[in-house]
Design a protein around this motif. Structure first.
Motif, PDB file in Angstrom:
ATOM      1  N   HIS A  93       0.756  -1.163   0.113  1.00  0.00           N
ATOM      2  CA  HIS A  93      -0.047   0.111   0.134  1.00  0.00           C
ATOM      3  C   HIS A  93       0.907   1.383   0.035  1.00  0.00           C
ATOM      4  CE1 HIS A  93      -3.665  -2.412   0.491  1.00  0.00           C
ATOM      5  NE2 HIS A  93      -3.216  -2.838   1.547  1.00  0.00           N
ATOM      6  N   PRO A  94       0.423   2.328  -0.748  1.00  0.00           N
ATOM      7  CA  PRO A  94       1.026   3.642  -0.562  1.00  0.00           C
ATOM      8  C   PRO A  94       1.397   4.085   0.794  1.00  0.00           C
ATOM      9  CG  PRO A  94      -0.460   3.675  -1.910  1.00  0.00           C
ATOM     10  CD  PRO A  94      -0.842   2.402  -1.216  1.00  0.00           C
ATOM     11  N   ILE A  95       2.497   4.664   1.008  1.00  0.00           N
ATOM     12  CA  ILE A  95       2.932   5.330   2.241  1.00  0.00           C
ATOM     13  C   ILE A  95       3.414   6.870   2.097  1.00  0.00           C
ATOM     14  CG2 ILE A  95       3.740   3.172   3.489  1.00  0.00           C
ATOM     15  CD1 ILE A  95       6.792   3.941   2.321  1.00  0.00           C
TER      16      ILE A  95
ATOM     17  N   HIS B 174      18.076   6.680   4.576  1.00  0.00           N
ATOM     18  CA  HIS B 174      18.768   8.091   4.714  1.00  0.00           C
ATOM     19  C   HIS B 174      19.679   8.189   3.656  1.00  0.00           C
ATOM     20  CE1 HIS B 174      20.446  11.616   6.512  1.00  0.00           C
ATOM     21  NE2 HIS B 174      21.551  10.991   6.341  1.00  0.00           N
ATOM     22  N   LEU B 175      20.442   7.430   3.322  1.00  0.00           N
ATOM     23  CA  LEU B 175      21.539   7.521   2.242  1.00  0.00           C
ATOM     24  C   LEU B 175      20.849   7.790   1.041  1.00  0.00           C
ATOM     25  CD1 LEU B 175      24.510   7.536   1.526  1.00  0.00           C
ATOM     26  CD2 LEU B 175      24.317   4.843   1.041  1.00  0.00           C
ATOM     27  N   LEU B 176      19.946   7.077   0.743  1.00  0.00           N
ATOM     28  CA  LEU B 176      19.177   7.057  -0.694  1.00  0.00           C
ATOM     29  C   LEU B 176      18.091   8.423  -0.698  1.00  0.00           C
ATOM     30  CD1 LEU B 176      18.136   3.539  -1.494  1.00  0.00           C
ATOM     31  CD2 LEU B 176      20.074   4.478  -2.190  1.00  0.00           C
ATOM     32  N   SER B 177      17.947   9.171   0.387  1.00  0.00           N
ATOM     33  CA  SER B 177      17.194  10.198   0.331  1.00  0.00           C
ATOM     34  C   SER B 177      18.062  11.491   0.348  1.00  0.00           C
ATOM     35  CB  SER B 177      16.368  10.067   1.887  1.00  0.00           C
ATOM     36  OG  SER B 177      15.524   9.297   2.152  1.00  0.00           O
ATOM     37  N   ILE B 178      19.459  11.494   0.494  1.00  0.00           N
ATOM     38  CA  ILE B 178      20.041  12.510   0.569  1.00  0.00           C
ATOM     39  C   ILE B 178      20.040  13.134  -0.981  1.00  0.00           C
ATOM     40  CG2 ILE B 178      22.499  13.511   0.338  1.00  0.00           C
ATOM     41  CD1 ILE B 178      23.163  11.195   2.787  1.00  0.00           C
ATOM     42  N   THR B 179      20.268  14.532  -1.200  1.00  0.00           N
ATOM     43  CA  THR B 179      19.898  15.122  -2.580  1.00  0.00           C
ATOM     44  C   THR B 179      21.254  14.762  -3.493  1.00  0.00           C
ATOM     45  OG1 THR B 179      18.777  16.917  -1.369  1.00  0.00           O
ATOM     46  CG2 THR B 179      19.939  17.200  -3.606  1.00  0.00           C
ATOM     47  N   PRO B 180      20.788  14.383  -4.464  1.00  0.00           N
ATOM     48  CA  PRO B 180      19.587  13.925  -5.259  1.00  0.00           C
ATOM     49  C   PRO B 180      19.019  12.888  -4.687  1.00  0.00           C
ATOM     50  CG  PRO B 180      21.248  13.431  -6.802  1.00  0.00           C
ATOM     51  CD  PRO B 180      21.920  13.867  -5.633  1.00  0.00           C
ATOM     52  N   CYS B 181      17.682  13.117  -4.313  1.00  0.00           N
ATOM     53  CA  CYS B 181      16.725  11.989  -3.514  1.00  0.00           C
ATOM     54  C   CYS B 181      16.408  10.940  -4.594  1.00  0.00           C
ATOM     55  CB  CYS B 181      15.697  12.411  -2.831  1.00  0.00           C
ATOM     56  SG  CYS B 181      14.694  11.249  -1.996  1.00  0.00           S
ATOM     57  N   CYS B 182      16.428   9.386  -4.131  1.00  0.00           N
ATOM     58  CA  CYS B 182      16.068   8.749  -5.097  1.00  0.00           C
ATOM     59  C   CYS B 182      14.554   8.308  -4.890  1.00  0.00           C
ATOM     60  CB  CYS B 182      16.943   7.227  -4.641  1.00  0.00           C
ATOM     61  SG  CYS B 182      18.576   7.234  -4.945  1.00  0.00           S
ATOM     62  N   PHE B 183      13.892   8.964  -4.098  1.00  0.00           N
ATOM     63  CA  PHE B 183      12.459   8.685  -3.820  1.00  0.00           C
ATOM     64  C   PHE B 183      11.719  10.252  -4.631  1.00  0.00           C
ATOM     65  CE2 PHE B 183      14.605   6.529  -0.264  1.00  0.00           C
ATOM     66  CZ  PHE B 183      14.034   5.347  -0.442  1.00  0.00           C
ATOM     67  N   GLN B 184      10.680   9.928  -4.687  1.00  0.00           N
ATOM     68  CA  GLN B 184       9.506  11.062  -5.132  1.00  0.00           C
ATOM     69  C   GLN B 184       8.419  10.999  -4.795  1.00  0.00           C
ATOM     70  OE1 GLN B 184       9.356  11.078  -9.287  1.00  0.00           O
ATOM     71  NE2 GLN B 184       8.618   9.008  -9.510  1.00  0.00           N
ATOM     72  N   MET B 185       7.905  11.957  -4.445  1.00  0.00           N
ATOM     73  CA  MET B 185       6.212  11.990  -4.204  1.00  0.00           C
ATOM     74  C   MET B 185       5.474  11.955  -5.172  1.00  0.00           C
ATOM     75  SD  MET B 185       6.598  11.959  -0.918  1.00  0.00           S
ATOM     76  CE  MET B 185       4.800  12.146  -0.217  1.00  0.00           C
ATOM     77  N   VAL B 186       4.230  11.002  -5.403  1.00  0.00           N
ATOM     78  CA  VAL B 186       3.585  10.894  -6.478  1.00  0.00           C
ATOM     79  C   VAL B 186       1.889  11.133  -5.882  1.00  0.00           C
ATOM     80  CG1 VAL B 186       2.643   9.435  -8.159  1.00  0.00           C
ATOM     81  CG2 VAL B 186       4.978   9.110  -7.355  1.00  0.00           C
TER      82      VAL B 186
ATOM     83  N   SER C  27       2.077   9.767  -2.048  1.00  0.00           N
ATOM     84  CA  SER C  27       2.826   8.479  -1.499  1.00  0.00           C
ATOM     85  C   SER C  27       4.272   8.525  -2.329  1.00  0.00           C
ATOM     86  CB  SER C  27       2.111   7.318  -1.992  1.00  0.00           C
ATOM     87  OG  SER C  27       2.082   7.197  -3.408  1.00  0.00           O
ATOM     88  N   ILE C  28       5.164   7.863  -1.441  1.00  0.00           N
ATOM     89  CA  ILE C  28       6.539   7.993  -1.778  1.00  0.00           C
ATOM     90  C   ILE C  28       6.553   6.709  -2.864  1.00  0.00           C
ATOM     91  CG2 ILE C  28       8.699   7.054  -1.040  1.00  0.00           C
ATOM     92  CD1 ILE C  28       8.234   8.456   1.547  1.00  0.00           C
ATOM     93  N   LYS C  29       7.508   7.018  -3.844  1.00  0.00           N
ATOM     94  CA  LYS C  29       7.768   6.124  -5.078  1.00  0.00           C
ATOM     95  C   LYS C  29       9.150   6.247  -5.054  1.00  0.00           C
ATOM     96  CE  LYS C  29       3.587   4.249  -5.818  1.00  0.00           C
ATOM     97  NZ  LYS C  29       3.390   2.705  -5.603  1.00  0.00           N
TER      98      LYS C  29
END
Length: 264
Positions: free
Chosen positions: A82-84, A115-127, A135-137
């Motif tokens: 489920h989306p978070i 945390h490492l993957l969230s550092i700019t440039p972030c690997c996640f995006q809000m959709v 949600s985070i993707k």
């Protein structure tokens, strides 16, 4: 193995004209830096190397991430579950899933890797969803294991290098994967992050490591001087001066001989 390959690459260069000699000098400098990094590893025990890496990337001792399970869980969770709505929920949800199979220490690894993957440039995006919620993707370029693992490796190496931690591509492959099969990928990452100051950083680290390991003082001083000479090679200027060109070749020969003696 990579040292041998670099030597053969050097021998295959032509030195008749200025351009050829410049390429030879570039190969000499590159090989000198590679040998310097190899010497750093020589003066570190495997556990000390891992401890130093953890310090370089600001992790508590014994917390070096083993990312495969966590990264694959991220991919599976964001694809199937489920989306978070926040990074914190992502961490908690994945930790609960992974803890069912591995209840020992996984939560800290999840926190570290997200945390490492969230550092700019972030690997996640809000959709944005159909109901106007978000949600985070993972970004499209990181939606398979190979791509997100490559990004993870790159960020670890970048953090380590920015804090004066030096390993060759071959050594990174062994540290991350336990084998040499990923040396080419590690080399691409290293080349991307390499700067003109990288060789000087490696020399300083080698000298510090060797002194603390109580290596032979004369050998250490000789190697330090040779490495400094090789790091200061001026490709344009020295390619026009035969005495500088032959001096660089002569010093490289001495460095290789000392390296062989270190590994005996």
């Amino acid at each position: 193995r990579s040292t041998t390959r670099k030597i053969f690459s050097l021998l295959n260069n032509q030195y008749i004209n200025h351009e050829g000699r410049s390429k030879v000098l570039e190969a000499i400098r590159s090989l000198g830096e590679h040998i310097c990094i190899d010497c750093i590893r020589h003066y570190q025990k495997p556990q000390q190397l891992k401890d130093n890496l953890e310090a370089a990337i600001r992790l508590p001792k014994g917390h070096f991430p083993e990312p495969e399970k966590v990264l694959k869980t991220i991919l599976l969770f964001l694809k199937c579950c489920h989306p978070i709505t926040s990074g914190e929920n992502l961490v908690e949800s994945m930790a609960q899933i992974v803890q069912r199979k591995d209840p020992y220490g996984i939560l800290s690894r999840v926190h570290d890797i997200v945390h490492l993957l969230s550092i700019t440039p972030c690997c996640f995006q809000m959709v944005e969803q159909a109901d106007s919620s978000s949600s985070i993707k993972l970004k499209p370029e990181f939606q398979n294991y190979e791509s997100i693992r490559r990004e993870y490796d790159s960020r670890i190496i970048e953090m380590a290098m920015s804090n004066d931690f030096c390993l060759s591509a071959e050594q990174w492959s062994y540290l991350f994967y336990g084998n040499m099969q990923h040396e080419f990928e590690m080399a691409l990452i290293y080349q991307k992050l390499h700067t003109p100051q990288s060789f000087t950083t490696a020399i300083n680290l080698f000298y510090d490591m060797a002194k603390h390991a109580q290596g032979d003082p004369q050998t250490i001083e000789h190697l330090r001087g040779y490495f400094q000479f090789l790091s200061n090679i001026d490709l344009e200027k020295d390619a026009s001066q035969w005495y500088q060109y032959t001096a660089a070749l002569g010093l490289l020969k001495k460095v290789l001989k000392l390296l062989i003696n270190l590994h005996k």
